[in-house]
Design an enzyme around this catalytic site. Structure first.
Site, PDB file in Angstrom:
ATOM      1  N   ASP A 175      -3.477   9.751 -10.126  1.00 38.85           N
ATOM      2  CA  ASP A 175      -3.754   8.828 -11.115  1.00 38.85           C
ATOM      3  C   ASP A 175      -2.358   8.600 -11.748  1.00 38.85           C
ATOM      4  OD1 ASP A 175      -6.262   8.402 -10.563  1.00 38.85           O
ATOM      5  OD2 ASP A 175      -7.024   9.636 -12.124  1.00 38.85           O
ATOM      6  N   ASP A 184       0.729  -1.172   0.074  1.00 40.03           N
ATOM      7  CA  ASP A 184      -0.112  -0.089  -0.075  1.00 40.03           C
ATOM      8  C   ASP A 184       0.992   1.341   0.103  1.00 40.03           C
ATOM      9  OD1 ASP A 184      -3.031   1.182   0.369  1.00 40.03           O
ATOM     10  OD2 ASP A 184      -1.778   2.104   1.949  1.00 40.03           O
ATOM     11  N   ASN A 188      -3.294  13.126  -3.739  1.00 41.96           N
ATOM     12  CA  ASN A 188      -4.546  13.694  -4.036  1.00 41.96           C
ATOM     13  C   ASN A 188      -5.171  14.906  -3.506  1.00 41.96           C
ATOM     14  OD1 ASN A 188      -5.006  11.287  -5.765  1.00 41.96           O
ATOM     15  ND2 ASN A 188      -6.048  10.251  -4.160  1.00 41.96           N
ATOM     16  N   GLU A 227      -5.006   2.332  -3.682  1.00 48.27           N
ATOM     17  CA  GLU A 227      -3.679   2.614  -3.750  1.00 48.27           C
ATOM     18  C   GLU A 227      -2.808   1.387  -3.325  1.00 48.27           C
ATOM     19  OE1 GLU A 227      -4.778   4.330   0.191  1.00 48.27           O
ATOM     20  OE2 GLU A 227      -5.478   4.227  -1.951  1.00 48.27           O
TER      21      GLU A 227
END
Length: 859
Positions: free
Chosen positions: A733, A716, A724, A759
């Site tokens: 992205d 992760d 973000n 993620e």
């Protein structure tokens, strides 16, 4: 039977004759008509004789039998009366018993028996007995009235039977053979009758035995003159009419005599013949030139034949007898005259029969010639008669119509040269005339050019005309069979077209079967790589004339199309780098490239002597590739029309094949795209969670079967929310895509990298122990730290991740157990401060585990 020749030498004879002249006729009629029973007996006897002669009346009806009997009775009465009349001394010129100038009653008798029936001999015998009894007062039972009468009837009846039976002469005496037979047989009968009659006179002592020879000569001459000078007239002119008169019906009636055409010249000639005949009679007795009478007789015989010469002989003989009766010449003169009458009668009959036979032959020949000319001229087929030189001697109307030439143009012409074709090669000409003149019957069909220039097909049947073993000409029958030849040619073309259609249908059926078979194979394919072998196997079957070919497929229109598969002759296939390299791609339809440098050729084709067909493989509105097939040049083997037809059939089939291949490629690519979309993450292009779970199950089964470990790495990204929130979701992205690119370059080809969610990522490491997985994870962590991220010219900072590792079978035997263990380790890594990797402690293996695993030290 008594006959006297009036010689005028003694008064006793004259007195006797005078007595007979006065009393004979009344006595005959008094005997017949004075007593009715005598007349009834005579009529009944004659009727019986006639019924015996006409035996065919038995089969007729009673009415017709009665009518025929009446006619025969009338004929018998007339004959008896005429016989009595011809036996009068004034008619026969009697001088003494046994001496006559002629005896016309004998001619009447032989004419009756020969013209009607020999059974009339009984009536002749009865008539002779009556004449001797009534006219010459002979006793009934005398030699002359018994043996003499019967002998006369028998002799001439036998002669009639011979002439009517074995010899079967023509009663009209139109042939010389019949005249000779008639004269020979009747004179033989006269000789027999003469011997019997003179012997009877000598037996009765009417004459002395020393006078037998002289009396027999005069008797024979009288009978012979009657047989040759009188009987033919009755046979030709009287008894044909009598036969028709007593015939029972029209079917039995015959023509009475030959019809002599009447004209002014014929009448004048008849008058001249009569005058010459009278002049000859005057010369005969006045100047003593007897044989001058031969002139009119020969004239009549040669001009009018037997029919008129018998009348002339009768007139001549009657004139001679009349002259003797009036002028009473010497006895020696009478004997010479008898010989003369016999000779001139025989000569007239023979010459007349010869002339009649020739005239009849001429008429028959003319009739046959006219008949043959009528057959030839009225024949619907053209007829040619060639002479010995091969020139036309005769041509009928049908041939004139066939050739369009007039009669005067054909006569003496060489038809072969006149109607031959100038354009026809000599080796194809049929030398019909030489073959026919060699004695061969020829049957052939040749082209002829008519006068109007039209060429027709003529069927010729030619035969040689052979006379005396030599070919004197030829006979040809010609028939215009142009319509038949055209119809036959049309039928052949129609049959050929039908055969070609059948072959086309058979080939179409076979092509459809092979096409369906190829389609079935294409429908069974799962990957695009399997299309090439199927195409390489099917194309040579569908196109047996194919010498080589290839299939090009486009991965992208911007990339060159390589030949996926090729077949036939080994050649270096140039790739199609762009659509402009192939005219079929430019035009969007099939394209033929001519052999060599002829025509418009595709640039991807090298120099070849074959013709090539390129078909774009279009499906779903997109170009999947190009199908290329090479054939031998059809224009060198076939005509232009057949070559075009063959090309069109090949093009249609190739379009169908290309369509099936394009559809298959499109379906496979669409299937692959859908499959990829179903198992990959659209953002990172990594496998998605569902594919990861399916793949993990698969790898676990393989690991269990091979006794190999499988490790699962769950990681992760640390503080990903910060990207973000700080830079936006697009920047996030971009970070995920960069991480995915690192994964694809870092892990092995057999490792499975998946986006687990958000993620989080999961990597399946087949045949990797926990120690190896830990080493790989640490190496990856170091790789990510060195990665510098940029987004829109902005630096995003460094990137770390936390990970957990679980290994089969150490940390679990199922996918859920492994994922749960790895997730627990991941949670522990995050709880411990992130940017770390956690491996679970060794876990006890459940007793149910049916496998062993060798543990490897960590690397």
């Amino acid at each position: 039977m008594l006959r006297r020749v009036h010689c005028g030498m003694c008064a006793d004879c004259s007195a006797t004759i005078g007595l007979v002249r006065v009393n004979a006729m009344p006595a005959a009629f008094r005997w017949a008509f004075a007593q009715p029973e005598r007349l009834a007996f005579l009529l009944r006897y004659a009727e019986i004789m006639n019924l015996m002669a006409e035996t065919e009346l038995i089969a007729e009806t009673p009415g017709s039998l009665r009518s025929a009997g009446i006619r025969h009775v009338i004929l018998s009465v007339v004959f008896v009366l005429l016989y009595q009349f011809l036996n009068f001394p004034r008619v026969m010129l009697i001088s003494r018993l046994g001496c006559t100038a002629w005896y016309p009653a004998v001619g009447l008798s032989i004419a009756l028996m020969l013209g009607l029936s020999p059974w009339y001999g009984f009536l002749v015998c009865l008539s002779d007995v009556l004449s001797g009894w009534l006219i010459y007062r002979q006793p009934i039972w005398s030699w002359s009235e018994t043996v003499g009468a019967v002998g006369l009837a028998v002799c001439y009846a036998v002669a009639a039977c011979v002439l009517r039976g074995p010899l079967r002469i023509d009663l009209r005496l139109r042939r010389r053979r019949d005249v000779v037979r008639y004269a020979s047989v009747t004179l033989a009968a006269a000789a027999g009758s003469t011997l019997i009659g003179v012997a009877c006179l000598a037996a009765e002592r009417t004459i002395r035995w020393d006078e037998f020879g002289r009396s027999a000569l005069t008797w024979f001459l009288g009978d012979a003159v009657a047989l040759l000078g009188v009987a033919p007239f009755f046979l030709l002119h009287i008894f044909p009419w009598v036969r028709n008169a007593i015939a029972s019906g029209p079917a039995e009636r015959q023509q009475t005599s030959d019809v002599i055409p009447s004209s002014t010249w014929a009448n004048a000639e008849l008058l001249g013949q009569a005058l010459v005949l009278l002049a000859a009679l005057w010369f005969m007795f006045g100047v003593s030139h007897m044989y001058v009478c031969l002139v009119p007789i020969i004239w009549i015989a040669l001009r009018q034949g037997i029919g008129r010469v018998v009348a002339g002989l009768l007139v001549l003989n009657f004139g001679i007898v009349l002259y003797i009766y009036v002028f009473a010449p010497a006895e020696m003169v009478n004997t010479n005259v008898g010989f003369f009458m016999l000779v001139i009668s025989a000569a007239g009959l023979i010459v007349g029969s010869e002339a009649s036979e020739r005239e009849r032959t001429s008429i028959d020949l003319r009739r046959q010639t006219d008949y043959l000319n009528c057959l030839i001229q009225n024949s619907p087929l053209g007829i040619l008669v060639l002479d010995y030189r091969g020139r036309v001697e005769m041509a009928n109307i049908a041939f004139e119509k066939l050739s369009r030439y007039e009669q005067h143009e054909l006569i003496s012409a060489d038809v072969g040269r006149l109607l031959s074709l100038d354009v026809r090669p000599k080796e194809e000409e049929l030398d019909i005339v030489p073959r026919v003149f060699a004695g061969e019957a020829v049957r052939a069909v040749v082209p002829w050019r008519r006068k109007d220039g039209k060429v027709i097909q003529v069927k010729i049947n030619a035969v040689p005309l052979i006379l005396n073993g030599c070919v004197q000409g030829a006979y040809e029958i010609c028939q215009d069979i142009s319509e038949y030849v055209e119809a036959h040619s049309a039928r052949e073309k129609h049959a050929e077209s039908l055969n070609q259609l059948v072959k086309t249908l058979q080939r179409h059926t076979a092509d459809t079967k092979l096409l369906n078979e190829m389609r079935d194979w294409l429908e069974c394919l799962e990957t695009e790589k399997e299309v090439g072998p199927v195409v390489a196997e099917s194309i040579p079957k569908l196109f047996p004339e194919c010498i080589s070919g290839a299939m090009y497929s486009f991965k992208s229109m911007r990339e060159p199309a390589e030949a996926d598969v090729s077949w036939g002759e080994a050649r270096i296939r140039r790739p199609i780098s762009a659509p402009r390299d192939c005219w079929s791609l430019r035009r969007g339809r099939s394209h033929w490239s001519e052999p060599g440098t002829a025509g418009v050729r595709c640039s991807h084709l090298g120099f070849t002597n074959s013709e090539s067909l390129c078909i774009p493989m279009l499906a779903q509105g997109s170009t999947q590739g190009v199908l290329h097939i090479e054939f031998l040049s059809s224009t060198e083997l076939l005509s232009e029309s057949d070559a075009d037809s063959l090309r069109d059939s090949r093009r249609r089939l190739a379009i169908s094949v290309a369509g099936h291949i394009a559809t298959c490629l499109s379906n496979l690519r669409l299937r692959e795209t859908l499959r990829e979309q179903s198992v990959r993450d659209p953002l990172t292009d990594l496998f998605n969670r569902r594919f990861m779970e399916e793949s993990l199950e698969t790898e676990l089964r393989r690991a269990k079967r091979n006794e190999k470990p499988v490790s699962v790495l769950l990681l992760d990204l640390d503080h990903f929310k910060r990207f973000n929130d700080t830079f936006g979701h697009n920047a996030g992205d971009s970070v995920l895509r960069s991480v995915a690119d690192i994964f694809r370059g870092f892990f092995r080809g057999g490792d499975i990298c998946c986006r687990y969610g958000g993620e989080e990522f999961a990597i399946i490491l087949p045949e990797s122990s926990s120690q190896c997985a830990e080493v790989r994870a640490n190496a990856l962590r170091s790789e990510l730290k060195r990665l510098t991220l940029h987004y829109k010219s902005r630096t995003l900072g460094s990137l770390t991740f936390s990970a957990g590792i679980a290994t089969f079978p150490e940390h679990g035997l199922t996918s859920s157990a492994l994922l749960s263990a790895a997730d627990g380790c991941l949670y522990e890594s995050k709880s411990s401060g992130r940017d770390r990797i956690t491996v679970p402690l060794d876990m006890a293996i459940p007793p149910a585990a049916d496998f062993s695993l060798t543990r490897h030290p960590a690397k």
